[in-house]
Structures are given as structure tokens and as C-alpha cells.
Design a protein around this motif. Sequence first.
Motif, PDB file in Angstrom:
ATOM      1  N   ARG A 307      -7.031  -2.668  -4.952  1.00 64.51           N
ATOM      2  CA  ARG A 307      -6.571  -1.318  -5.262  1.00 64.51           C
ATOM      3  C   ARG A 307      -5.127  -1.064  -4.830  1.00 64.51           C
ATOM      4  O   ARG A 307      -4.627  -1.673  -3.890  1.00 64.51           O
ATOM      5  N   ASN A 308      -4.496  -0.141  -5.559  1.00 65.84           N
ATOM      6  CA  ASN A 308      -3.176   0.400  -5.200  1.00 65.84           C
ATOM      7  C   ASN A 308      -2.132  -0.701  -5.022  1.00 65.84           C
ATOM      8  O   ASN A 308      -1.388  -0.725  -4.039  1.00 65.84           O
ATOM      9  N   THR A 309      -2.080  -1.608  -5.984  1.00 69.12           N
ATOM     10  CA  THR A 309      -1.143  -2.732  -5.883  1.00 69.12           C
ATOM     11  C   THR A 309       0.307  -2.290  -6.105  1.00 69.12           C
ATOM     12  O   THR A 309       1.223  -2.940  -5.617  1.00 69.12           O
ATOM     13  N   LEU A 314       1.945   4.442  -6.567  1.00 68.44           N
ATOM     14  CA  LEU A 314       1.004   5.104  -5.673  1.00 68.44           C
ATOM     15  C   LEU A 314       1.673   6.299  -5.009  1.00 68.44           C
ATOM     16  O   LEU A 314       1.075   7.374  -4.877  1.00 68.44           O
ATOM     17  N   GLY A 315       2.924   6.122  -4.607  1.00 71.11           N
ATOM     18  CA  GLY A 315       3.663   7.216  -3.990  1.00 71.11           C
ATOM     19  C   GLY A 315       3.945   8.350  -4.947  1.00 71.11           C
ATOM     20  O   GLY A 315       4.010   9.509  -4.545  1.00 71.11           O
ATOM     21  N   VAL A 316       4.097   8.025  -6.225  1.00 74.43           N
ATOM     22  CA  VAL A 316       4.408   9.049  -7.228  1.00 74.43           C
ATOM     23  C   VAL A 316       3.156   9.779  -7.699  1.00 74.43           C
ATOM     24  O   VAL A 316       3.128  11.013  -7.791  1.00 74.43           O
ATOM     25  N   LEU A 317       2.101   9.009  -8.007  1.00 80.66           N
ATOM     26  CA  LEU A 317       0.921   9.581  -8.672  1.00 80.66           C
ATOM     27  C   LEU A 317      -0.322   9.626  -7.802  1.00 80.66           C
ATOM     28  O   LEU A 317      -1.290  10.301  -8.138  1.00 80.66           O
ATOM     29  N   GLY A 322      -4.536   4.099 -12.260  1.00 71.98           N
ATOM     30  CA  GLY A 322      -4.380   2.977 -13.171  1.00 71.98           C
ATOM     31  C   GLY A 322      -3.591   1.806 -12.633  1.00 71.98           C
ATOM     32  O   GLY A 322      -3.029   1.033 -13.415  1.00 71.98           O
ATOM     33  N   PHE A 323      -3.569   1.627 -11.316  1.00 69.44           N
ATOM     34  CA  PHE A 323      -2.789   0.539 -10.732  1.00 69.44           C
ATOM     35  C   PHE A 323      -3.644  -0.354  -9.840  1.00 69.44           C
ATOM     36  O   PHE A 323      -3.186  -0.880  -8.837  1.00 69.44           O
TER      37      PHE A 323
END
Length: 479
Positions: A307-309, A314-317, A322-323
Motif C-alpha cells: 500500500r501507499n507506494t 499519498l501526501g496529495v490525495l 489508487g496507488f
Amino acid sequence: MLSTQTQNSFLTEDFLLQSDFAKTLYHDYAKNLPIIDYHNHLPPAEIAGNRQFENISKVWLAGDHYKWRAMRTLGINEHFITGGASDVEKFEKWAGTVPYTMRNPLYHWTHMELKRYFGIDDLLTSANAEEIFHYTSQQLRQADFKAQGLLEKMNVETVCSTDDPCDNLEYHEDYIRSGKPVKLYPAFRPDKSFAIENPETYRAYLQKLGGLVGFEINSFDKLIEALSLRVDFFHSRGCRLSDHGLENMVYSKDEQLSSDSILVKALRGNSLSKEEIEHFKFKTLQKLCKMYHAKGWVQQFHLGALRNTNVRMLGVLGPDTGFDSIGDFDQASALGAFLNHLDTTDQLAQTVIYNLNPRDNEVFATMIGNFNDGSIKGKIQFGSGWWYLDQKDGMEKQINTLSNMGLVSCFIGMLTDSRSFLSFPRHEYFRRILCNIFGKDVENGELPWDEKWLGKLITDICYQNAKDYFNFSPTNYKI
């Protein structure tokens, strides 16, 4: 209904059914069965409040990271995906993306959902996007297209939401009192209660949990006491399932480590070693799993997501946008040791394990056989193709692997694992794929032409096994 265009052989009533026997199995045995969706992420507030969606973008695009990933891949700016563009603009961008999704399951799902919910046979493109947007928006303004109506249209019998221990389940209570035909049950998802790897976030979570149970959580025993109280509360509200999302199962036999000392260390804001984190997760999980066994719950483990690669996005959304991807983790040894730990004292509850890396299908399919003890049918389950594997190839591989290594006849079938009220045709997708596999074997002479018996197996896998496996009953509610 929009004008129907000629589609040749696409999405006919025999879609994905490649033999006469497969057609018989689907149309006569699977098609009209109710749906038990025992794991999804639908918001209980929207079900209880019977939300009316303003337009198709609100119900179809919001929160759907499958679609978001496809749009990003095509080079569409984030403004039109999760940004400030209007709902019409977002839908038009998605409509323009759809023709490029051919051979991705999104192409099938998109057109099945348009057809099943809205009666639209046309293939979605930029050319008809505006017309379809306004046509579906008109339908969504009708009473039977509110959240509860959308569930009823797909013959949904039961849905299980995914709920944190700190949730007060007020929306479940409101819905229960309404006496609606579709049953809504909570499912206990305590991942945050053992997410000690981030001490700052974890301290804030324990403060929230402590405020709910009425005492400070400053020791491991207090944590377990708090979780036990929340399990009791969830049980009184009809909960009969738990769920957990992990990269891989955790197991620690290092008795030199202390769960209490690790918790205190985290509360002080100190960083933890990998061994300390795994030990704490294991100790918390094994306590929880023994609670589930005592309550007669089913426990679920979703394993294998990385998750959260993308840290920048991640910081923006934020998370779940979807990452995430399939992870490359060692699964067998810790999973076997964890299940064995519970089984040693005969405290292993009914268990569903979901695999995200197809290389591990055989690992999961053989692992369940180690702990099926004859107490109930299919006590330990290899769950349906999950996330990136809930498409035709992934489901076929899961079904074939389970058939080869276990008894697919005991399988509890499909679930949506979705945040969308329009995702329930995925049950139809699964049923068609399942019937096609059995039908092909009959046509090839690999199974007998025994419609009555094979029809029973199809009915069991698509509905009856899940109905028997989960202890769902209106008498479970104690409000």
C-alpha cells in the motif's frame, strides 16, 4: 431507455457462457439467486439514510480507484479525476477512457452496470457521454434508484459493511429499526488497533478508543479489555464477522519481547524495531481471534497488498486513492504458524483467507486443508479472487486452484469488496465465469452430464454455502 445499437455477440444473455451446459447452469440455477455480499465498503450512513445520488458521477466515479488508475494511465489530468472539475466533465473524461479499457475488466463491468441498473445497451464513448449522463441522472432522481433501491434491484439479500472498533454503529441501528428487506450487518475491522508502526497516529487512535470505552489505554491489558468491550458491543448489534488487512500474516515466538513494554514505548513516541512491531501485532491479533472464536464469528484475512507506494500522491490525495499494488511477501510460514497457534488450543474460528499474489494461490488453497477439522463444512476458506484478481483470469485461476487442491463445492463464493452501489453485477460476472468452467468440463467429458447435481453445486457456491456458513439471522439483533 437509450436506443439500442447492434452489438453482435457482446454482452448478450449468454455473455461468457461458451457451452450449452454452461448456459443451462447459469440461466436455470445461478442467475436468479439472491446475493449475500459478506464483505464490502459501502457507507452504512448512505444505506440507512437511503441516499439519493445527484448524478451518475456521484454514485459511479467517486471513490472508484479502479477507474481513477485507468484515467491516469491514459494521461488524464487529476483535475478531472479527483479534482475540482464538474461532475459532467469527470463523466465525460471517464466515457472517453472506456473504449481504451478493452481487455481490462473495467470494460465488462462498465457496460454490465449501465445495462443492469439503467437498461442502457449502448457502448459508452465520448460521443454519447452527455446523453447518458443526463439520462442516468433522470433515473437516479426516481425513488427506486436511491441507495436501498439500487441494492434491491440486484436481488441483494445481505450486505456486511466494514467498521472500525470506534464506530458507534448508529446507522446500522437506524436501518435495523426500519425493517427493510435487505439486511445490513457490521463487520469488525480492527486494523488501527494494532497499527503500532506509526506511534504518533497510534497514540491518537488509543485516545479515541479509550474515550469510547471510558478508561485510559496505557497498557496492553487495557488495550485488550477495550477491544473485548467493542467486540461485545458489535456482537450485540448483529456482527458475526471480523476482517483484517495485512501485508502478510504475523507470527512471533520471541518470548524475550513484551507487548506491554512495546506499547509503553510507542506511547512515549519512541520508534520500534521490526521485531517489536511484528510481536505486538501477533499478540494483539491472537487475542482478538480467540475472542472471535468465543463469539462464534467468522474471521477474514486479506493478505498481500503493498500500500501507499507513491508517497508524493499519498501526501496529495491520502490513502485508498489508487496507488497500491500486489505485494511480494512470504506468506506460507507465518500463516501456517498463526493458524496452528489458534488451533492448538481449539480456538481457531471459521476463517477466510484472501490472496492478492497469484503465485501464492496454491499456498492458500493447500493451507486451508491443514485446518479443516471436520467440525463444519468448509471451516477454513480460500476466499474469492480479491482486488486485482477479481477479474476473469484471476477468478478462473482461484476456482481452478481450489478445485485441484481442495473442494470447490464447499466454496462460499463471491463478494464485491467495493465502495460503489453499482458494483453488484460483479456477482453475475462471477456466476457466469463459474458456470462456464463447469459447463466446459461437461462438454469436454471431464464431468458427467448431471444437470441436477451440478446445478446443486452451482447453487451452493453462489448462495447456499455462504448462507449456511454465516450465522445471519434477524434474531442476532439486540438493540
